[in-house]
Structure formats: structure tokens, C-alpha cells
Enzyme design. Structure first.
Site, PDB file in Angstrom:
ATOM      1  N   ARG A  25      -7.570  -0.236  -6.473  1.00  0.00           N
ATOM      2  CA  ARG A  25      -7.768   0.797  -5.451  1.00  0.00           C
ATOM      3  C   ARG A  25      -8.000   2.133  -6.160  1.00  0.00           C
ATOM      4  O   ARG A  25      -7.267   2.473  -7.086  1.00  0.00           O
ATOM      5  CB  ARG A  25      -6.550   0.907  -4.509  1.00  0.00           C
ATOM      6  CG  ARG A  25      -6.439  -0.298  -3.581  1.00  0.00           C
ATOM      7  CD  ARG A  25      -5.552  -0.040  -2.401  1.00  0.00           C
ATOM      8  NE  ARG A  25      -6.119   0.901  -1.461  1.00  0.00           N
ATOM      9  CZ  ARG A  25      -5.421   1.436  -0.444  1.00  0.00           C
ATOM     10  NH1 ARG A  25      -4.148   1.126  -0.276  1.00  0.00           N
ATOM     11  NH2 ARG A  25      -5.992   2.281   0.384  1.00  0.00           N
ATOM     12  N   ASN A  72      -5.129  12.713   1.301  1.00  0.00           N
ATOM     13  CA  ASN A  72      -4.266  11.806   2.062  1.00  0.00           C
ATOM     14  C   ASN A  72      -5.131  11.012   3.032  1.00  0.00           C
ATOM     15  O   ASN A  72      -6.345  11.203   3.108  1.00  0.00           O
ATOM     16  CB  ASN A  72      -3.180  12.612   2.800  1.00  0.00           C
ATOM     17  CG  ASN A  72      -2.071  11.730   3.321  1.00  0.00           C
ATOM     18  OD1 ASN A  72      -1.548  10.892   2.582  1.00  0.00           O
ATOM     19  ND2 ASN A  72      -1.700  11.878   4.577  1.00  0.00           N
ATOM     20  N   LYS A  73      -4.494  10.151   3.788  1.00  0.00           N
ATOM     21  CA  LYS A  73      -5.212   9.259   4.698  1.00  0.00           C
ATOM     22  C   LYS A  73      -6.181  10.013   5.587  1.00  0.00           C
ATOM     23  O   LYS A  73      -5.878  11.114   6.060  1.00  0.00           O
ATOM     24  CB  LYS A  73      -4.176   8.497   5.539  1.00  0.00           C
ATOM     25  CG  LYS A  73      -4.733   7.479   6.493  1.00  0.00           C
ATOM     26  CD  LYS A  73      -5.640   6.451   5.831  1.00  0.00           C
ATOM     27  CE  LYS A  73      -4.984   5.677   4.701  1.00  0.00           C
ATOM     28  NZ  LYS A  73      -5.926   4.817   3.960  1.00  0.00           N
ATOM     29  N   GLN A 116      -1.864   2.301  10.240  1.00  0.00           N
ATOM     30  CA  GLN A 116      -0.589   2.287   9.504  1.00  0.00           C
ATOM     31  C   GLN A 116       0.504   3.042  10.257  1.00  0.00           C
ATOM     32  O   GLN A 116       1.682   2.749  10.091  1.00  0.00           O
ATOM     33  CB  GLN A 116      -0.762   2.913   8.116  1.00  0.00           C
ATOM     34  CG  GLN A 116      -1.580   2.098   7.129  1.00  0.00           C
ATOM     35  CD  GLN A 116      -3.019   2.545   7.092  1.00  0.00           C
ATOM     36  OE1 GLN A 116      -3.577   2.958   8.110  1.00  0.00           O
ATOM     37  NE2 GLN A 116      -3.635   2.482   5.938  1.00  0.00           N
ATOM     38  N   ASP A 129      -1.841  10.787  -1.486  1.00  0.00           N
ATOM     39  CA  ASP A 129      -2.223   9.775  -2.474  1.00  0.00           C
ATOM     40  C   ASP A 129      -2.615  10.402  -3.805  1.00  0.00           C
ATOM     41  O   ASP A 129      -2.611   9.739  -4.835  1.00  0.00           O
ATOM     42  CB  ASP A 129      -3.369   8.930  -1.922  1.00  0.00           C
ATOM     43  CG  ASP A 129      -2.912   8.226  -0.656  1.00  0.00           C
ATOM     44  OD1 ASP A 129      -2.983   8.848   0.420  1.00  0.00           O
ATOM     45  OD2 ASP A 129      -2.438   7.090  -0.757  1.00  0.00           O
ATOM     46  N   ARG A 140       0.874  -1.180   0.000  1.00  0.00           N
ATOM     47  CA  ARG A 140       0.000   0.000   0.000  1.00  0.00           C
ATOM     48  C   ARG A 140       0.904   1.221   0.000  1.00  0.00           C
ATOM     49  O   ARG A 140       2.129   1.114   0.013  1.00  0.00           O
ATOM     50  CB  ARG A 140      -1.022  -0.019   1.143  1.00  0.00           C
ATOM     51  CG  ARG A 140      -0.676  -0.741   2.406  1.00  0.00           C
ATOM     52  CD  ARG A 140       0.429  -0.148   3.177  1.00  0.00           C
ATOM     53  NE  ARG A 140       0.223   1.259   3.423  1.00  0.00           N
ATOM     54  CZ  ARG A 140       1.164   2.120   3.701  1.00  0.00           C
ATOM     55  NH1 ARG A 140       2.442   1.731   3.738  1.00  0.00           N
ATOM     56  NH2 ARG A 140       0.913   3.380   3.933  1.00  0.00           N
ATOM     57  N   GLY A 141       0.273   2.409  -0.007  1.00  0.00           N
ATOM     58  CA  GLY A 141       1.060   3.633  -0.167  1.00  0.00           C
ATOM     59  C   GLY A 141       1.104   3.965  -1.655  1.00  0.00           C
ATOM     60  O   GLY A 141       1.402   3.091  -2.488  1.00  0.00           O
ATOM     61  N   ALA A 142       0.797   5.221  -1.988  1.00  0.00           N
ATOM     62  CA  ALA A 142       0.603   5.570  -3.395  1.00  0.00           C
ATOM     63  C   ALA A 142       1.780   5.205  -4.308  1.00  0.00           C
ATOM     64  O   ALA A 142       1.583   4.556  -5.347  1.00  0.00           O
ATOM     65  CB  ALA A 142       0.269   7.063  -3.501  1.00  0.00           C
TER      66      ALA A 142
HETATM   67  O1  MRU Z   1      -4.430   3.324   2.390  1.00  0.00           O
HETATM   68  P1  MRU Z   1      -2.942   3.420   2.278  1.00  0.00           P
HETATM   69  O2  MRU Z   1      -2.201   2.849   3.432  1.00  0.00           O
HETATM   70  O3  MRU Z   1      -2.443   2.934   0.936  1.00  0.00           O
HETATM   71  O4  MRU Z   1      -2.733   4.978   2.301  1.00  0.00           O
HETATM   72  C1  MRU Z   1      -1.594   5.526   1.841  1.00  0.00           C
HETATM   73  C2  MRU Z   1      -0.900   6.172   2.907  1.00  0.00           C
HETATM   74  O5  MRU Z   1      -0.173   5.564   3.636  1.00  0.00           O
HETATM   75  C3  MRU Z   1      -1.028   7.577   3.077  1.00  0.00           C
HETATM   76  O6  MRU Z   1      -2.187   8.154   2.738  1.00  0.00           O
HETATM   77  C4  MRU Z   1       0.235   8.237   2.644  1.00  0.00           C
HETATM   78  O7  MRU Z   1       0.400   9.352   3.401  1.00  0.00           O
HETATM   79  C5  MRU Z   1       0.347   8.543   1.176  1.00  0.00           C
HETATM   80  S1  MRU Z   1       1.309   7.400   0.316  1.00  0.00           S
HETATM   81  C6  MRU Z   1       2.956   7.975   0.492  1.00  0.00           C
END
Ligand code: MRU
Length: 364
Positions: A90, A252-253, A201, A242, A53-55
Site C-alpha cells: 500500500r 488522510n482518508k 470504515q 496516514d 488497515r490503518g497506518a
Molecule cells: O485505507 P485505510 O482504511 O487504511 O485508511 C486509513 C484510515 O483509516 C484513515 O485514513 C485513518 O484516519 C488514518 S490511520 C489511523
């Protein structure tokens, strides 16, 4: 980055030249397990189930997913199927679309016999490029950190939300890259780590990777940041993203927006680290970004290590209470102090982004 002295990336090609290997992030911090992906479907499931996960990592994983598809079938039909299947894995991180468009545009004109090798080559380039981009985000962010003075005591206190460290990318991270660079440069720095409900996370991934690198940190409940900022205990916030729109709205999250509001109210700088594939030049208003709605079970249940070391999941809601789970929110550009990219630091605005990416200016 290193895990127990051994250098790792989050995704790599195994010695057989076909199998893709990834760190299973659903098992951290309790178990460190490497998974093999041999098919495009395994890659799709890995992205959907958040094994990765993570963009930026989602982008690299999708690129390798296309390569895995081409390893079994190089037809036009498979190219289309892999593109649409992976694209649906996703919705929010735009790096997914960026990587799939890139692969599709390169592979479609090629004779099928050349597609397999071209796909693996490009996926490896994307992974290498992400690591280098993140290293440069770290350098550019370090320049900002060097200008800050601790509000209290001797060390700088950063606050971060979710995981935008090396686990969210191929290496280094986005938000955490400047923190690693500052720590490596001998700047005393401590990180407040938002636990980041519902999937935690921050608590499970950010705390784990900071600990592995020896960066001082403290995990806090998501609601604690505002209080810490009011009491001068946060010198700057830094988060990943993201998807960031053309005019600098930052998706973002979930929970990021509330931290940005608190930072604004308390005069705390709020920085966002991002690589260029995370900029969505097709959107201006962050409210147009599709927000992933994840399973209510992520809210109603929580996993952790039991007394005998086994990982257990427990229910935390009254039976029958419904739960909702929007996974991302949008912080308007006006609440963002600066964007930190591989090309430099800029204001969160269209003019700011175009000062770093002039090739994206619209024709007059
Ligand atoms: O749902 P996730 O864990 O894929 O979300 C991504 C993230 O961890 C964050 O939103 C993050 O800050 C951006 S990705 C570097």
C-alpha cells in the site's frame, strides 16, 4: 480494547511463536473472525486486501510480515524480497516504510542465523510501542477535550472521519484514543461518525468499536458534517492521518479535506491524532504524497447484511458508468488547529513539530 469482555489487540503472535494472528476487518461489523498468517505472502495480501488497515497497524503488520519471511528463509535474498514485496502493498501510509526500513536496518548486519528471532522481537516491540504511543495520544488529547465547552446541551459532540480507532492501530487508536479517555474519565461525549464512502470504515469499523466500548455515537452520511457544524452540533473534529509532512500537511482518508474546510468556515477546532512514525520528515508539501488509487469496484459496489443475515454485495451504478477511487486527500496545515502526538500537542507547522521532535531539526 475489549470485544464482548475479552481483551484484544488487532495483531498478535500465536502461542506457537511463529504464526501471526489478526482480526479480519473486511468482515466487520457483521462477523468477528481471526485470521492466521503463516507466510510473508499472507501478510502482504492481508495489508493489500485491507484485512488489516490503518497506518499504524499497517506498520506493525509489515514488521510481522518481515518476521514471517525470516521464519522460512533468513538469507539476504529473502530480506530484500520481503522488503520490496511488503513495501509495494500500500503506497500512502508512511508507517509501512518506517517499519520496513527499521527492520531492514536491524536485520541486514546480523548473521542470518540470528535474523528470525531478532525480527520477531522487533515486530513485538513495534506493536507494544504503538499501543503505548496511542495511549499517550489519548492522554494528550484528553487535555484538549477538557478545555472544550459544549455549544449545545450537556455533552460534547465530536466528529470523526474514517476509522482511526483501535482497529487502525495495535490498540487504543489515534483520533479515537482521546475520545475513549474522555469517555472513561466520565466526560459526556458523543461522536458523529462519517460513514466514509467508498469502503465505509466509519460505518462498519468506527461505529462497531465505539459501540463495543459503550461510547454514544451516531453514523452520518459523509455529506452531513458541514450542515451539523453550521448548526452548532459539532464541538470539535478529530481525525487520524496516514502521512503528515514536515510542515504539517495532513494526508488522510478521502473526504477529510472537505471536513476541515467546513470546520474552518464554522470556527470548529480540527485536531489530528498521530504517532511519530506517521510523520514523513522527508516531505514538506502534502501534494508530494503518493495517493493510493483503489479499485473502482469499491465505488460501484456496496456490501451489507441481507434480510437473512448473509453479507451481500450489490451494484449501485448504471451499467457501464466509470468510477474513480482516490483513497486519500491532503488537508493543508493551515486548516489544522493542532496535532496531537505521543509527545504532546503542537501547531501544524514545521516549527510546531520541531518543538516536540527537536532531534529532527536540520543541521544549519
Ligand atoms: O485505507 P485505510 O482504511 O487504511 O485508511 C486509513 C484510515 O483509516 C484513515 O485514513 C485513518 O484516519 C488514518 S490511520 C489511523
Amino acid at each position: 480494547m475489549k470485544v464482548d469482555g475479552k481483551p484484544y489487540r488487532t495483531i498478535w503472535l500465536s502461542d506457537d511463536g511463529t504464526t501471526v494472528q489478526v482480526i479480519d476487518q473486511t468482515l466487520l461489523p457483521h462477523r468477528f473472525v481471526v485470521r492466521d498468517w503463516r507466510t510473508m505472502e499472507e501478510a502482504e495480501h492481508g495489508i493489500r486486501a485491507m484485512i488489516v488497515r490503518g497506518a499504524p497497524l499497517i506498520g506493525a503488520a509489515a514488521a510481522y510480515g518481515m518476521a514471517l519471511a525470516m521464519a522460512t528463509d533468513t538469507s539476504d535474498a529473502m530480506l530484500t524480497k520481503a522488503y520490496t514485496t511488503l513495501m509495494a502493498s500500500r503506497p500512502t501510509a508512511v508507517n509501512l516504510r518506517w517499519a520496513l526500513d527499521d527492520l531492514h536496518e536491524r536485520l541486514a548486519p546480523l548473521p542470518p542465523a540470528q535474523r528470525r528471532d531478532a525480527a520477531y522481537r522487533r515486530a513485538a516491540e513495534i506493536a507494544d510501542e504503538d499501543a503505548e504511543i496511542c495511549r499517550r495520544i489519548g492522554e494528550n488529547g484528553l487535555g484538549l477535550i477538557r478545555q472544550l465547552k459544549p455549544r449545545q446541551g450537556e455533552r460534547l459532540n465530536a466528529l470523526t472521519h474514517c476509522n482511526a480507532g483501535w482497529l487502525a492501530t495495535v490498540d487504543w487508536g489515534t483520533a479515537l484514543a482521546p475520545i475513549y479517555q474522555a469517555h472513561n474519565a466520565g466526560i459526556p461525549i458523543h461522536v458523529w461518525v462519517d460513514e466514509t464512502r467508498p469502503r465505509n470504515q466509519g460505518a462498519s469499523l468506527t461505529a462497531w468499536e465505539l459501540a463495543k466500548h459503550g461510547v454514544p455515537h451516531t453514523v452520518i452520511a459523509d455529506n452531513a458534517g458541514g450542515h451539523l457544524m453550521q448548526h452548532g452540533q459539532v464541538d470539535f473534529c478529530i481525525v487520524g492521518t496516514d502521512r503528515t509532512t514536515r510542515r504539517g500537511d495532513v494526508c488522510n482518508k478521502i473526504g477529510t479535506y472537505l471536513k476541515a474546510l467546513a470546520a474552518h468556515d464554522n470556527g470548529v477546532p480540527f485536531y489530528v491524532g498521530l504517532p511519530y512514525p506517521t510523520i514523513d520528515w522527508t516531505l514538506e508539501d502534502g501534494r508530494d504524497i503518493p495517493i493510493e488509487e483503489r479499485s473502482a469496484a469499491e465505488v460501484s459496489r456496496i456490501a451489507g447484511r441481507g434480510p437473512t443475515g448473509e453479507v451481500v454485495t450489490v451494484d449501485i451504478l448504471p451499467e457501464g458508468s466509470p468510477a474513480a477511487n482516490p483513497a486519500f486527500d491532503v488537508t493543508p496545515a493551515r486548516l489544522v488547529t493542532a496535532l496531537v502526538t505521543e509527545r504532546g500537542v503542537c501547531p501544524a507547522s514545521e516549527a510546531g513539530l520541531l518543538s516536540l521532535y527537536p532531534e529532527r531539526a536540520r543541521a544549519a
